[in-house]
Design an enzyme around this catalytic site. Structure first.
Site, mmCIF file in Angstrom:
data_model
loop_
_atom_site.group_PDB
_atom_site.id
_atom_site.type_symbol
_atom_site.label_atom_id
_atom_site.label_comp_id
_atom_site.label_asym_id
_atom_site.label_seq_id
_atom_site.Cartn_x
_atom_site.Cartn_y
_atom_site.Cartn_z
ATOM 1 N N TRP A 184 1.024 -0.887 -0.225
ATOM 2 C CA TRP A 184 -0.005 -0.215 -0.123
ATOM 3 C C TRP A 184 0.925 1.440 0.186
ATOM 4 C CZ3 TRP A 184 -3.863 -1.392 -2.303
ATOM 5 C CH2 TRP A 184 -4.589 -2.102 -1.550
ATOM 6 N N ASP A 201 -2.057 6.439 7.271
ATOM 7 C CA ASP A 201 -2.541 5.628 5.815
ATOM 8 C C ASP A 201 -3.144 4.513 7.485
ATOM 9 O OD1 ASP A 201 -4.431 3.765 4.926
ATOM 10 O OD2 ASP A 201 -3.305 3.222 3.398
ATOM 11 N N LYS A 259 -12.400 -2.092 7.239
ATOM 12 C CA LYS A 259 -11.766 -3.011 8.612
ATOM 13 C C LYS A 259 -12.295 -3.194 9.185
ATOM 14 C CE LYS A 259 -8.613 -2.457 4.804
ATOM 15 N NZ LYS A 259 -8.342 -2.965 3.931
HETATM 16 N N1 PMP Z 1 -4.649 1.282 2.521
HETATM 17 C C1 PMP Z 1 -4.875 0.048 3.393
HETATM 18 C C2 PMP Z 1 -3.305 0.256 4.627
HETATM 19 C C3 PMP Z 1 -4.880 -0.474 2.950
HETATM 20 O O1 PMP Z 1 -5.302 -2.230 4.482
HETATM 21 C C4 PMP Z 1 -5.759 -0.915 1.791
HETATM 22 C C5 PMP Z 1 -6.593 -2.171 1.266
HETATM 23 N N2 PMP Z 1 -6.710 -3.341 2.052
HETATM 24 C C6 PMP Z 1 -5.752 0.532 1.223
HETATM 25 C C7 PMP Z 1 -5.226 1.244 1.683
HETATM 26 C C8 PMP Z 1 -7.067 0.635 -0.390
HETATM 27 O O2 PMP Z 1 -7.952 0.527 0.074
HETATM 28 P P1 PMP Z 1 -8.873 0.570 -0.376
HETATM 29 O O3 PMP Z 1 -9.667 -1.130 -1.149
HETATM 30 O O4 PMP Z 1 -10.161 1.068 0.350
HETATM 31 O O5 PMP Z 1 -8.613 2.156 -1.424
#
Ligand code: PMP
Length: 364
Positions: free
Chosen positions: A104, A176, A200
């Site tokens: 991420w 994040d 989550k």
């Molecule tokens: N950042 C983190 C730490 C994540 O775990 C995730 C999704 N698993 C994301 C960003 C991306 O999120 P989204 O699917 O809501 O765009």
């Protein structure tokens, strides 16, 4: 637990509190004597305004968000923030520091590079992101417009602990917190911007929460689409367009559920207890082992392996037969991962460990 339900260790979308689902189902056809579902009502109706205002109020009190921060209810997932952050925060030198702690963070880096200069101060890629890199603060860019970290790394199971948040001085720190929002106490004032996809710990997919300090608003690049400008959303109380109404409503029920459990401090105690049950076993097991260095372990996402892909596959299959589902590790790393978000009951972790012990005896 309702015995038709499974123990769901999914990384996201993930398990939600059963009480919340029951309440939502009771209110599905007729919310608060309105004669309709929250899904069917105008976002400008009094009922919905009470929901969104109540959600913000609860979030502010649970997370102790100072008054000089806005709380925004947006869409587009955390991934949209990867672009929105540089578009709004590259105000002076179009330069930002990032720490690469996994998939991420890497995606956030890739996106920010489209709008300016990105300095990657450190990376744990050399050891499959199994630790949080230690960064010497003398290497921080003094002229950065912001500094970005992924506070909890969902795929690899590492986290910046509340004690280990970098002190970036006058450079705004962005975090994040998609996979650990409301899981333990963090000092919000150490950050200038925090963001989280809801799916989550705080509800269904579709809602993205952004907590942003007032002084970062109003300087977006001129090319920024209106929908990606924080100030426009802040000036319109997250109602510039139709917000994700139903996801916000479920988020409110989850925040009420957290409050009823004594708030984030109590949830944190419970989460530490749950994580400790699994980590203690992983540390003593001869078959399973955790993949993350102890000091950087996540409370929410716990990856583990047996060392044999074949045994991993058998374990995952037998686990499903016992109603422990979604234990397969992320497709990029393999092995197993138990995501034990706020809504996972202690009993779910205890039963998983009992099952792992039985499996270990059988596969000695
Ligand atoms: N950042 C983190 C730490 C994540 O775990 C995730 C999704 N698993 C994301 C960003 C991306 O999120 P989204 O699917 O809501 O765009």
């Amino acid at each position: 637990m309702n015995h038709e339900r499974v123990y769901n260790f999914s990384a996201g979308p993930s398990v939600l509190p059963e009480d919340v689902l029951l309440k939502a189902s009771k209110e599905m056809l007729n919310y608060s004597a309105s004669g309709m579902s929250v899904m069917e009502m105008s976002h400008r109706s009094k009922d919905f305004l009470d929901i969104i205002e109540g959600t913000e109020k609860l979030m502010r009190s649970l997370m102790k968000i100072p008054d000089n921060y806005k709380v925004l209810f947006l869409q587009g997932g955390a991934s949209m923030q990867f672009a929105m952050i540089p578009l709004n925060l590259f105000t002076k030198n179009k330069k930002a520091d990032y720490i690469d702690t996994g998939a991420w963070a890497s995606k956030a880096i890739k996106e920010a590079k489209k709008y300016g200069e990105v300095v990657v101060l450190g990376s744990s890629k050399d050891k499959t992101y199994s630790y949080i890199p230690k960064i010497d603060s003398s290497t921080f860019s003094k002229d950065a417009d912001y500094f970005h970290i992924t506070v909890n790394n969902t795929i690899y199971g590492t986290r910046f602990t509340p004690e280990n948040i970098p002190n970036t001085g006058s450079v705004p720190l962005v975090g994040d917190i998609s996979s650990n929002i409301l899981s333990e106490e963090y000092d919000i004032s150490k950050f200038s911007l925090l963001y989280a996809g809801a799916q989550k710990n705080i509800g269904p997919a579709g809602l993205t929460v952004v907590i942003i300090k007032d002084d970062l608003l109003g300087n977006a690049m001129s090319c920024t689409p209106s929908m990606l400008d924080y100030k426009i959303h802040a000036d319109n109380d997250s109602m510039y367009n139709t917000p994700p109404c139903y996801s916000i409503y479920i988020c409110k029920l989850i925040l009420e559920w957290i409050s009823a459990r004594g708030g984030v401090k109590e949830i944190e105690k419970m989460n530490k207890h749950k994580a400790n049950i699994l980590y203690s076993y992983l540390d003593e097991s001869k078959l399973f082992k955790g993949t993350v260095v102890p000091e950087d372990r996540s409370l929410m996402n716990i990856p583990f392996i047996t060392g044999s892909e074949d045994v991993d596959a058998v374990f995952i299959k037998e686990a499903i037969a016992k109603s422990f589902v979604n234990l397969k590790g992320h497709r990029s790393v393999g092995g197993m991962r138990a995501s034990i978000y706020n809504a996972m009951p202690v009993e779910g972790v205890e039963k998983l460990v009992d099952f792992m012990k039985e499996f270990e005896v059988k596969h000695k």
